[in-house]
Write an enzyme that holds these catalytic residues in place. Structure first.
Site: not given
Ligand code: NAP
Length: 334
Positions: A292, A101, A301, A106, A73, A165, A248, A194-195
């Protein structure tokens, strides 16, 4: 405490139906003490490739995908960022983050073009590529057209997974029927959404005639754990992979007790607090996460958020510090 091995574990040494150099390690993940986390932690058969990246069964699809994937995204929005974004995704692929993804939404298709540049010259069978149709395009014909446009932008013949989506105005039967036609035509391998909350999922499953629902992609991070209550247990029963997005967000602030806890746990494993968070969010056997990152240090990381297991005490402490809601709440979206 012993934990039963998943009944839909993937075949050792197989990646998406192809032999790999991966080794199988049994990760007996600990069981949680709290009711909120109950039903989430189970054992999964984990495949580890030579780079140490973990892959596991993607629901009941019979294929495996990297537990940590890569989101896109806001990629493809600025030509100036293109090189940096391709470099970050390429680094991720080199580190084993082969689950990518993206979505027609996007960058208005731009993110799919960034992915196309990234995967050029790579072995397609090593990748798990996911894209999404926008609800406003999700009529029968619109879904087929959107998938074909995504394939053109991605410069590939097929998607591993195609998602609606979020729920929209078109009847779910039309969208799912188009998805089944796309599978029959070899343009997508698996169908997902999704969602979707549990009711939406039930409606999608009810109209699928030939395919199983493979995935539900939902918001899941330390500050938004409501899916652990009903949605994850329900998806586990149905063999539906749960892919957590925006993992995150809600990360604890510097100086907070939450950050101190994650740091203390991470220190024991040689891991950073964010790596501990991503590990926590992928502890359910059906759970995957797709951070992302355009910054290479972030990619490294995130890729390092595997290869270790949290103990029962670690999970309980994180559960207390970042509590899941005790009562049912509507599905949160990003
Ligand atoms: P996210 O992955 O939680 O966060 C992305 C942000 O975190 C970026 O600013 C990134 O910075 C930074 N970051 C990444 N790794 C980091 C690290 N190790 N340390 C510090 N910062 C780090 O949020 P997201 O992009 O919203 O969600 C992930 C993906 O999920 C999306 O890209 C998209 O593919 C998918 N998604 C799906 C839906 C849906 O409705 N299905 C909704 C939202 C998102 P840099 O880029 O500078 O590295």
């Amino acid at each position: 405490m012993t934990a039963a091995v998943s009944s839909h574990s993937c075949a050792p040494g197989m990646l998406n139906g192809e032999p790999t150099a991966g080794q199988v390690t049994m990760n007996s993940l600990p069981q949680p003490r709290s009711a909120a986390a109950a039903g989430v932690v189970t054992a999964a058969v984990i495949l580890q490739n030579r780079r140490g990246m973990e892959r596991k069964a993607f629901g009941r699809t019979g294929v495996v995908a990297s537990v940590i994937g890569q989101g896109t995204w806001h990629m493809g929005e600025s030509p100036r960022e293109r090189e940096r974004e391709v470099a970050a995704l390429s680094l991720g692929l080199d580190l084993g983050l082969t689950h990518i993804d993206t979505a027609e939404m996007y960058g208005n298709g731009g993110a799919e073009e960034v992915v196309a540049d990234t995967i050029r010259g790579r072995r397609r069978a090593d990748l798990f590529l996911v894209s999404k149709v926008l609800p406003q395009n999700a009529s029968y014909r619109g879904t087929i057209r959107a998938a074909e446009q995504s394939l053109r932008r991605l410069r590939t013949d097929y998607l591993d997974l195609y998602l609606l989506h979020w729920p929209g105005k078109y009847p779910i039967a039309d969208t799912m029927s188009a998805m089944e036609s796309l599978v029959a035509a070899g343009k997508i391998r698996f169908v997902g959404v999704s969602n979707f909350d549990v009711n939406d999922l039930g409606a999608a499953i009810a109209v699928l005639k030939r395919e199983r629902l493979a995935c539900n992609q939902v918001l899941y991070n330390l500050a938004t754990r409501s899916i652990e209550r009903d949605l994850i247990p329900w998806c586990r029963q149905q063999g539906i992979a749960v892919v957590g997005y925006t993992p995150l967000d809600g990360f604890p602030r510097p100086g907070s007790e939450g950050l101190k806890l994650l740091t203390e746990i991470g220190t024991r494993y040689g891991k950073t607090p964010r790596q501990v968070a991503l590990r926590f969010l992928t502890r359910a056997e059906i759970a995957f996460t797709i951070p992302k990152a355009s910054n290479p240090e972030h990619v490294r990381e995130n890729a390092g958020a595997c290869g270790f297991a949290l103990t029962q005490e670690d999970v309980a402490a994180i559960d207390t510090a970042f509590p899941a809601p005790r009562a049912p709440v509507p599905l949160a979206t990003g």
